[in-house]
Enzyme design. Structure first.
Site, PDB file in Angstrom:
ATOM      1  N   ARG A 142      -6.604  56.578 107.875  1.00 28.20           N
ATOM      2  CA  ARG A 142      -5.670  56.250 108.951  1.00 28.20           C
ATOM      3  C   ARG A 142      -6.410  56.080 110.284  1.00 28.20           C
ATOM      4  O   ARG A 142      -6.044  55.225 111.095  1.00 28.20           O
ATOM      5  CB  ARG A 142      -4.598  57.327 109.097  1.00 28.20           C
ATOM      6  CG  ARG A 142      -3.775  57.586 107.841  1.00 28.20           C
ATOM      7  CD  ARG A 142      -2.881  56.439 107.472  1.00 28.20           C
ATOM      8  NE  ARG A 142      -2.124  56.730 106.257  1.00 28.20           N
ATOM      9  CZ  ARG A 142      -1.536  55.835 105.495  1.00 28.20           C
ATOM     10  NH1 ARG A 142      -1.605  54.553 105.810  1.00 28.20           N
ATOM     11  NH2 ARG A 142      -0.888  56.190 104.407  1.00 28.20           N
TER      12      ARG A 142
ATOM     13  N   ARG B 179       4.391  57.894  92.193  1.00 24.00           N
ATOM     14  CA  ARG B 179       5.535  58.438  91.457  1.00 24.00           C
ATOM     15  C   ARG B 179       5.865  57.621  90.218  1.00 24.00           C
ATOM     16  O   ARG B 179       6.282  58.176  89.197  1.00 24.00           O
ATOM     17  CB  ARG B 179       6.737  58.526  92.397  1.00 24.00           C
ATOM     18  CG  ARG B 179       6.589  59.646  93.440  1.00 24.00           C
ATOM     19  CD  ARG B 179       7.507  59.425  94.636  1.00 24.00           C
ATOM     20  NE  ARG B 179       7.505  60.571  95.549  1.00 24.00           N
ATOM     21  CZ  ARG B 179       6.577  60.799  96.477  1.00 24.00           C
ATOM     22  NH1 ARG B 179       5.545  59.984  96.593  1.00 24.00           N
ATOM     23  NH2 ARG B 179       6.663  61.863  97.273  1.00 24.00           N
TER      24      ARG B 179
ATOM     25  N   GLY C  11      -3.548  63.861  98.138  1.00 26.11           N
ATOM     26  CA  GLY C  11      -2.679  65.014  98.341  1.00 26.11           C
ATOM     27  C   GLY C  11      -1.356  64.888  97.611  1.00 26.11           C
ATOM     28  O   GLY C  11      -0.825  65.866  97.082  1.00 26.11           O
TER      29      GLY C  11
ATOM     30  N   ARG D  62      -7.503  71.229 102.309  1.00 29.29           N
ATOM     31  CA  ARG D  62      -6.099  71.148 102.701  1.00 29.29           C
ATOM     32  C   ARG D  62      -5.294  72.289 102.069  1.00 29.29           C
ATOM     33  O   ARG D  62      -5.604  72.749 100.975  1.00 29.29           O
ATOM     34  CB  ARG D  62      -5.532  69.786 102.303  1.00 29.29           C
ATOM     35  CG  ARG D  62      -6.210  68.663 103.054  1.00 29.29           C
ATOM     36  CD  ARG D  62      -5.837  67.295 102.548  1.00 29.29           C
ATOM     37  NE  ARG D  62      -4.456  66.952 102.852  1.00 29.29           N
ATOM     38  CZ  ARG D  62      -3.900  65.784 102.561  1.00 29.29           C
ATOM     39  NH1 ARG D  62      -4.611  64.859 101.933  1.00 29.29           N
ATOM     40  NH2 ARG D  62      -2.643  65.544 102.877  1.00 29.29           N
TER      41      ARG D  62
ATOM     42  N   ARG E 164      -5.883  65.118 112.373  1.00 31.69           N
ATOM     43  CA  ARG E 164      -5.550  63.817 112.963  1.00 31.69           C
ATOM     44  C   ARG E 164      -5.149  63.905 114.425  1.00 31.69           C
ATOM     45  O   ARG E 164      -5.160  62.887 115.124  1.00 31.69           O
ATOM     46  CB  ARG E 164      -4.452  63.125 112.148  1.00 31.69           C
ATOM     47  CG  ARG E 164      -4.991  62.435 110.922  1.00 31.69           C
ATOM     48  CD  ARG E 164      -3.993  61.493 110.282  1.00 31.69           C
ATOM     49  NE  ARG E 164      -4.529  61.104 108.971  1.00 31.69           N
ATOM     50  CZ  ARG E 164      -3.798  60.813 107.925  1.00 31.69           C
ATOM     51  NH1 ARG E 164      -2.483  60.867 108.002  1.00 31.69           N
ATOM     52  NH2 ARG E 164      -4.366  60.470 106.788  1.00 31.69           N
TER      53      ARG E 164
ATOM     54  N   LYS F 282       2.320  52.997  98.380  1.00 31.04           N
ATOM     55  CA  LYS F 282       1.454  53.989  97.737  1.00 31.04           C
ATOM     56  C   LYS F 282       2.254  55.183  97.223  1.00 31.04           C
ATOM     57  O   LYS F 282       2.021  55.665  96.103  1.00 31.04           O
ATOM     58  CB  LYS F 282       0.376  54.461  98.721  1.00 31.04           C
ATOM     59  CG  LYS F 282      -0.644  55.438  98.115  1.00 31.04           C
ATOM     60  CD  LYS F 282      -1.891  55.517  98.966  1.00 31.04           C
ATOM     61  CE  LYS F 282      -1.704  56.298 100.232  1.00 31.04           C
ATOM     62  NZ  LYS F 282      -1.984  57.750 100.080  1.00 31.04           N
ATOM     63  N   SER F 283       3.208  55.659  98.008  1.00 27.24           N
ATOM     64  CA  SER F 283       3.996  56.818  97.588  1.00 27.24           C
ATOM     65  C   SER F 283       4.794  56.512  96.323  1.00 27.24           C
ATOM     66  O   SER F 283       4.875  57.337  95.402  1.00 27.24           O
ATOM     67  CB  SER F 283       4.957  57.240  98.709  1.00 27.24           C
ATOM     68  OG  SER F 283       4.252  57.703  99.835  1.00 27.24           O
TER      69      SER F 283
ATOM     70  N   ASP G  22       2.728  59.241 108.931  1.00 32.02           N
ATOM     71  CA  ASP G  22       1.477  58.516 108.731  1.00 32.02           C
ATOM     72  C   ASP G  22       1.198  57.507 109.835  1.00 32.02           C
ATOM     73  O   ASP G  22       0.054  57.053 109.998  1.00 32.02           O
ATOM     74  CB  ASP G  22       1.492  57.786 107.381  1.00 32.02           C
ATOM     75  CG  ASP G  22       1.392  58.744 106.210  1.00 32.02           C
ATOM     76  OD1 ASP G  22       0.824  59.839 106.388  1.00 32.02           O
ATOM     77  OD2 ASP G  22       1.879  58.405 105.117  1.00 32.02           O
TER      78      ASP G  22
ATOM     79  N   LYS H 185      -4.104  66.973 107.553  1.00 36.18           N
ATOM     80  CA  LYS H 185      -4.283  65.749 106.786  1.00 36.18           C
ATOM     81  C   LYS H 185      -5.748  65.605 106.384  1.00 36.18           C
ATOM     82  O   LYS H 185      -6.503  66.579 106.404  1.00 36.18           O
ATOM     83  CB  LYS H 185      -3.795  64.543 107.610  1.00 36.18           C
ATOM     84  CG  LYS H 185      -2.309  64.552 107.894  1.00 36.18           C
ATOM     85  CD  LYS H 185      -1.498  64.383 106.619  1.00 36.18           C
ATOM     86  CE  LYS H 185      -0.016  64.273 106.883  1.00 36.18           C
ATOM     87  NZ  LYS H 185       0.764  64.066 105.638  1.00 36.18           N
TER      88      LYS H 185
END
Length: 430
Positions: free
Chosen positions: A386, A24, A92, A121, A343, A19-20, A312, A339
């Site tokens: 999560r 990008r 985020g 956030r 969390r 995902k990260s 995570d 988060k």
């Protein structure tokens, strides 16, 4: 949704693209000259928000299928301000990286919004360094919406007060338009996907042990990006196969960037049986296949220096520690309170509801391990993907199963999570 226990977890599987890196690939593709071809794209609610955001900025994104995109970039200064605010939903990574990209788009005015969770956030940690660079950024008392007016930017050397790959990335992206060398100094190393991809695109990146610098760029070009499997999506299944007796699970094509895989080191010293094989490079990132066998775990202490590389996956660590021999502790993880949910409290409440001995502290947890299956029960996900996945993995290892409230929120990062879980259940039954 109710998830029942499994007697063993066996078989072969692959997880969606990281995902990260997917975020990008689309964002940097928008800043490139010409076409960027993306394969292995990790489709989720968050990454779809990124596609819609760059489209709002005037970028064409052609979607061949769920995992294949072509992004037609307009260059470093080719983004156009839309008439309406850009909705970042719950992403985020998107909102913080986008803030850095837009800060140097001179003469343009942008507004970034998000859903209720994202709006709660903190954004001050990204607006402060951008303002030091000369950016005009307004917020609502440190929260969304952000209003950004593109201006000429100045190079800075900025020491991150809290380790954050998102903030580091925002500064580096703004540095592409600054008037000199921009440097970010980190208290501990964080995810380096942005600097790896910038270097691949032709930017001048200088990496040191505790810092990274970027110089202004004239143009970027990526060409083609293949995205490896998301370690954060593999992690729930790693922990499940570790905890459920008689398990042997193979997970293929997983991103093994050492700044992402802190959980593997933590599990290794707890006695987990995880083997990496078929190591290779995928799009400049280390990757490989994992073999996970069930194992008895022992307690450990996790320090703040380990937190960024496992941020995570820390709720999953707490679950594993609650099933281990002995008492474990996790400190230095106060970032978890900022988060999608708090969390720390959400994890402690969820696992206590299943009969586990977990106590929240200001910046982490104290865990009394009991080497037995959790009782099971009912948990509240608090709308946090999560925590929903944590409940499902606890269910697989439990005696009676787990009822998960708002389990559908897993779609934020892993829309096919429950379908993949069901496929493993069918494979184990054959």
């Amino acid at each position: 949704m109710r998830v029942e226990p499994m007697h063993r977890i066996v078989g072969h599987m692959a997880v969606p693209g990281d995902k990260s890196i997917s975020h990008r690939a689309v964002l940097l593709g928008a800043l490139c000259d010409g076409e960027t071809r993306v394969t292995g794209f990790g489709r989720s609610a968050d990454t779809e928000a990124t596609i819609e955001a760059v489209r709002a900025l005037g970028i064409t994104v052609y979607e061949y299928d769920d995992e294949t995109l072509h992004v037609f970039g307009k260059g470093l200064r080719g983004l156009g301000a839309p008439a309406k605010p850009i909705d970042c939903r719950n992403a985020g990574t998107l909102v913080r990286l986008l803030a850095g990209m837009l800060a140097g788009q001179e003469g343009q005015r942008f507004t970034l919004t998000g859903d209720a969770s994202l709006s709660a956030r903190p954004m001050g940690r990204v607006t402060e360094p951008l303002r030091l660079m000369g950016a005009a950024v307004e917020s609502e008392d440190g929260h969304l919406p952000l209003v950004i007016e593109g201006r000429p930017l100045h190079a800075v050397t900025y020491e991150l007060p809290v380790a954050s790959a998102q903030v580091k990335s925002a500064i580096l992206l703004a540095g592409l338009s600054a008037d000199g060398e921009t440097t970010v100094v980190e208290p501990v190393p964080t995810r380096d996907h942005t600097e790896l991809m910038l270097a691949a695109a032709g930017a001048t990146i200088v990496r040191r042990q505790t810092s990274v610098s970027v110089r202004p760029a004239a143009r970027l070009a990526l060409g083609e990006i293949e995205i490896p499997g998301d370690f954060s999506s593999a992690a729930p299944f790693i922990v499940a196969a570790t905890l459920v007796p008689g398990s042997e699970l193979h997970i293929h094509g997983v991103n093994l960037n050492p700044r992402r895989t802190g959980l593997l080191g933590i599990l290794a010293r707890m006695g987990a049986n995880v083997t990496v094989y078929n190591r290779r490079q995928i799009a400049g990132e280390p990757a490989g296949d994992l073999e996970v066998r069930s194992a008895d775990l022992v307690a450990t202490a996790v320090t703040g220096a380990e937190v960024p590389s496992a941020i995570d996956e820390l709720p999953l660590f707490v679950l594993a520690a609650s099933c281990a021999h002995g008492d474990s502790v996790l400190r230095g993880a106060g970032e978890l309170r900022a988060k999608e949910s708090d969390r720390i409290e959400a994890t402690a409440d969820a696992l206590r509801a299943l009969g586990q001995h977990v106590r929240a502290v200001d910046d982490g947890f104290r865990i009394r391990g009991v080497p037995a299956r959790p009782h099971g029960g009912r948990i509240a996900s608090r709308g946090d993907h999560r925590i929903a996945m944590l409940g499902a993995i606890a269910a697989l290892a439990s005696r009676r199963g787990v009822e998960i409230e708002d389990a559908e929120c897993v779609a934020v990062s892993f829309p096919g999570f429950f379908e993949l879980l069901d496929s493993l259940r069918r494979e184990a039954a054959e």
